[in-house]
Design a protein around this motif. Structure first.
Motif, PDB file in Angstrom:
ATOM      1  N   GLN A 151      37.607  27.796  37.649  1.00  0.00           N
ATOM      2  CA  GLN A 151      37.721  28.976  38.500  1.00  0.00           C
ATOM      3  C   GLN A 151      36.323  29.456  38.900  1.00  0.00           C
ATOM      4  N   LYS A 152      35.786  28.835  39.954  1.00  0.00           N
ATOM      5  CA  LYS A 152      34.427  29.127  40.392  1.00  0.00           C
ATOM      6  C   LYS A 152      34.233  30.606  40.735  1.00  0.00           C
ATOM      7  N   GLU A 153      35.234  31.219  41.383  1.00  0.00           N
ATOM      8  CA  GLU A 153      35.091  32.594  41.842  1.00  0.00           C
ATOM      9  C   GLU A 153      34.983  33.604  40.699  1.00  0.00           C
ATOM     10  N   PHE A 154      35.420  33.235  39.493  1.00  0.00           N
ATOM     11  CA  PHE A 154      35.338  34.133  38.340  1.00  0.00           C
ATOM     12  C   PHE A 154      34.229  33.735  37.374  1.00  0.00           C
ATOM     13  N   SER A 155      33.524  32.657  37.679  1.00  0.00           N
ATOM     14  CA  SER A 155      32.479  32.133  36.802  1.00  0.00           C
ATOM     15  C   SER A 155      31.101  32.593  37.264  1.00  0.00           C
ATOM     16  N   ASN A 156      30.159  32.564  36.331  1.00  0.00           N
ATOM     17  CA  ASN A 156      28.781  32.900  36.645  1.00  0.00           C
ATOM     18  C   ASN A 156      27.876  31.966  35.836  1.00  0.00           C
ATOM     19  N   PRO A 157      27.593  30.767  36.393  1.00  0.00           N
ATOM     20  CA  PRO A 157      26.792  29.788  35.650  1.00  0.00           C
ATOM     21  C   PRO A 157      25.432  30.307  35.203  1.00  0.00           C
ATOM     22  N   SER A 158      24.798  31.187  35.970  1.00  0.00           N
ATOM     23  CA  SER A 158      23.481  31.691  35.567  1.00  0.00           C
ATOM     24  C   SER A 158      23.560  32.532  34.293  1.00  0.00           C
ATOM     25  N   LEU A 159      24.753  33.054  33.975  1.00  0.00           N
ATOM     26  CA  LEU A 159      24.966  33.820  32.744  1.00  0.00           C
ATOM     27  C   LEU A 159      25.734  33.009  31.696  1.00  0.00           C
ATOM     28  N   HIS A 160      25.853  31.700  31.932  1.00  0.00           N
ATOM     29  CA  HIS A 160      26.566  30.805  31.013  1.00  0.00           C
ATOM     30  C   HIS A 160      28.004  31.265  30.802  1.00  0.00           C
ATOM     31  N   HIS A 161      28.677  31.568  31.894  1.00  0.00           N
ATOM     32  CA  HIS A 161      30.062  32.053  31.857  1.00  0.00           C
ATOM     33  C   HIS A 161      30.894  31.192  32.807  1.00  0.00           C
ATOM     34  N   GLU A 216      66.738  24.880  25.621  1.00  0.00           N
ATOM     35  CA  GLU A 216      67.928  24.047  25.442  1.00  0.00           C
ATOM     36  C   GLU A 216      67.548  22.596  25.759  1.00  0.00           C
ATOM     37  N   PRO A 217      68.371  21.631  25.368  1.00  0.00           N
ATOM     38  CA  PRO A 217      68.074  20.233  25.715  1.00  0.00           C
ATOM     39  C   PRO A 217      67.837  20.061  27.216  1.00  0.00           C
ATOM     40  N   GLY A 218      66.728  19.409  27.563  1.00  0.00           N
ATOM     41  CA  GLY A 218      66.387  19.159  28.964  1.00  0.00           C
ATOM     42  C   GLY A 218      65.686  20.303  29.669  1.00  0.00           C
ATOM     43  N   ASN A 219      65.607  21.471  29.048  1.00  0.00           N
ATOM     44  CA  ASN A 219      64.976  22.621  29.694  1.00  0.00           C
ATOM     45  C   ASN A 219      63.456  22.532  29.657  1.00  0.00           C
ATOM     46  N   VAL A 220      62.830  23.260  30.597  1.00  0.00           N
ATOM     47  CA  VAL A 220      61.379  23.265  30.754  1.00  0.00           C
ATOM     48  C   VAL A 220      60.882  24.706  30.751  1.00  0.00           C
ATOM     49  N   HIS A 221      59.735  24.927  30.113  1.00  0.00           N
ATOM     50  CA  HIS A 221      59.042  26.219  30.167  1.00  0.00           C
ATOM     51  C   HIS A 221      57.614  25.943  30.631  1.00  0.00           C
ATOM     52  N   THR A 222      57.169  26.669  31.649  1.00  0.00           N
ATOM     53  CA  THR A 222      55.820  26.511  32.177  1.00  0.00           C
ATOM     54  C   THR A 222      55.104  27.854  32.099  1.00  0.00           C
ATOM     55  N   TYR A 223      53.823  27.806  31.724  1.00  0.00           N
ATOM     56  CA  TYR A 223      53.038  29.036  31.719  1.00  0.00           C
ATOM     57  C   TYR A 223      51.598  28.723  32.110  1.00  0.00           C
ATOM     58  N   LEU A 224      50.889  29.759  32.519  1.00  0.00           N
ATOM     59  CA  LEU A 224      49.495  29.661  32.928  1.00  0.00           C
ATOM     60  C   LEU A 224      48.668  30.549  32.010  1.00  0.00           C
ATOM     61  N   SER A 225      47.550  30.016  31.538  1.00  0.00           N
ATOM     62  CA  SER A 225      46.638  30.789  30.703  1.00  0.00           C
ATOM     63  C   SER A 225      45.216  30.402  31.066  1.00  0.00           C
ATOM     64  N   GLY A 226      44.246  30.908  30.312  1.00  0.00           N
ATOM     65  CA  GLY A 226      42.867  30.605  30.649  1.00  0.00           C
ATOM     66  C   GLY A 226      41.942  30.761  29.466  1.00  0.00           C
ATOM     67  N   CYS A 227      40.706  30.318  29.676  1.00  0.00           N
ATOM     68  CA  CYS A 227      39.675  30.447  28.650  1.00  0.00           C
ATOM     69  C   CYS A 227      38.311  30.470  29.331  1.00  0.00           C
ATOM     70  N   THR A 228      37.321  30.868  28.562  1.00  0.00           N
ATOM     71  CA  THR A 228      35.937  30.824  29.037  1.00  0.00           C
ATOM     72  C   THR A 228      35.116  30.005  28.051  1.00  0.00           C
ATOM     73  N   ILE A 229      34.112  29.321  28.583  1.00  0.00           N
ATOM     74  CA  ILE A 229      33.161  28.603  27.746  1.00  0.00           C
ATOM     75  C   ILE A 229      31.758  28.910  28.262  1.00  0.00           C
ATOM     76  N   ARG A 230      30.747  28.596  27.440  1.00  0.00           N
ATOM     77  CA  ARG A 230      29.366  28.918  27.804  1.00  0.00           C
ATOM     78  C   ARG A 230      28.661  27.808  28.567  1.00  0.00           C
ATOM     79  N   SER A 231      29.237  26.624  28.569  1.00  0.00           N
ATOM     80  CA  SER A 231      28.645  25.529  29.334  1.00  0.00           C
ATOM     81  C   SER A 231      29.664  25.079  30.371  1.00  0.00           C
TER      82      SER A 231
END
Length: 128
Positions: free
Chosen positions: A18-28, A77-92
């Motif tokens: 997610q480039k728009e939420f990142s700040n490489p100069s601050l290691h985010h 239930e058998p054959g059912n699907v669950h989808t979700y979206l999450s996120g994380c941050t790293i320093r590099s």
């Protein structure tokens, strides 16, 4: 996208920088990941807990554990699907994640450990 099936539960994960939420100069560096869980078993399961390992090229491993996923403990239930979206941050701009889901067979209460396959976190800072 990476996929693995353990104990009859298929896990697929796709990560996006997610480039728009990142700040490489601050290691985010911010990443989102989409997880799809499919119950390929002939019985119903419930996802109870998760454990993630977040590896960052600039740091040690971070462990994240807790109940459910994004505040939910979905029943599949058998054959059912669950989808979700999450996120994380790293320093590099490079890292990886992997982990486990802990699910319960609702017919007999047996606990199963399901592998979350390893996937890469790579900040494509030039083209993204």
């Amino acid at each position: 996208m990476v996929t693995a099936t353990t104990e009859g539960v298929k896990i697929s994960v796709e990560a996006t920088y997610q480039k728009e939420f990142s700040n490489p100069s601050l290691h985010h560096y911010v990443f989102t990941y989409k997880v799809t869980i499919k119950n390929c078993n002939p019985f119903t399961i419930q996802l109870l807990r998760r454990k993630w390992e977040i590896h960052d090229a600039a740091e040690t491993v971070k462990l994240v554990e807790g109940e459910g996923v994004v505040g939910q403990q979905p029943v599949l239930e058998p054959g059912n699907v669950h989808t979700y979206l999450s996120g994380c941050t790293i320093r590099s701009g490079m890292g990886k994640m992997m982990g486990e889901f802990y699910v319960e067979k609702l017919n007999d209460g047996k606990l199963l450990t399901v592998t979350i396959p390893e996937f890469q976190l790579i900040a494509n800072i030039f083209n993204n």
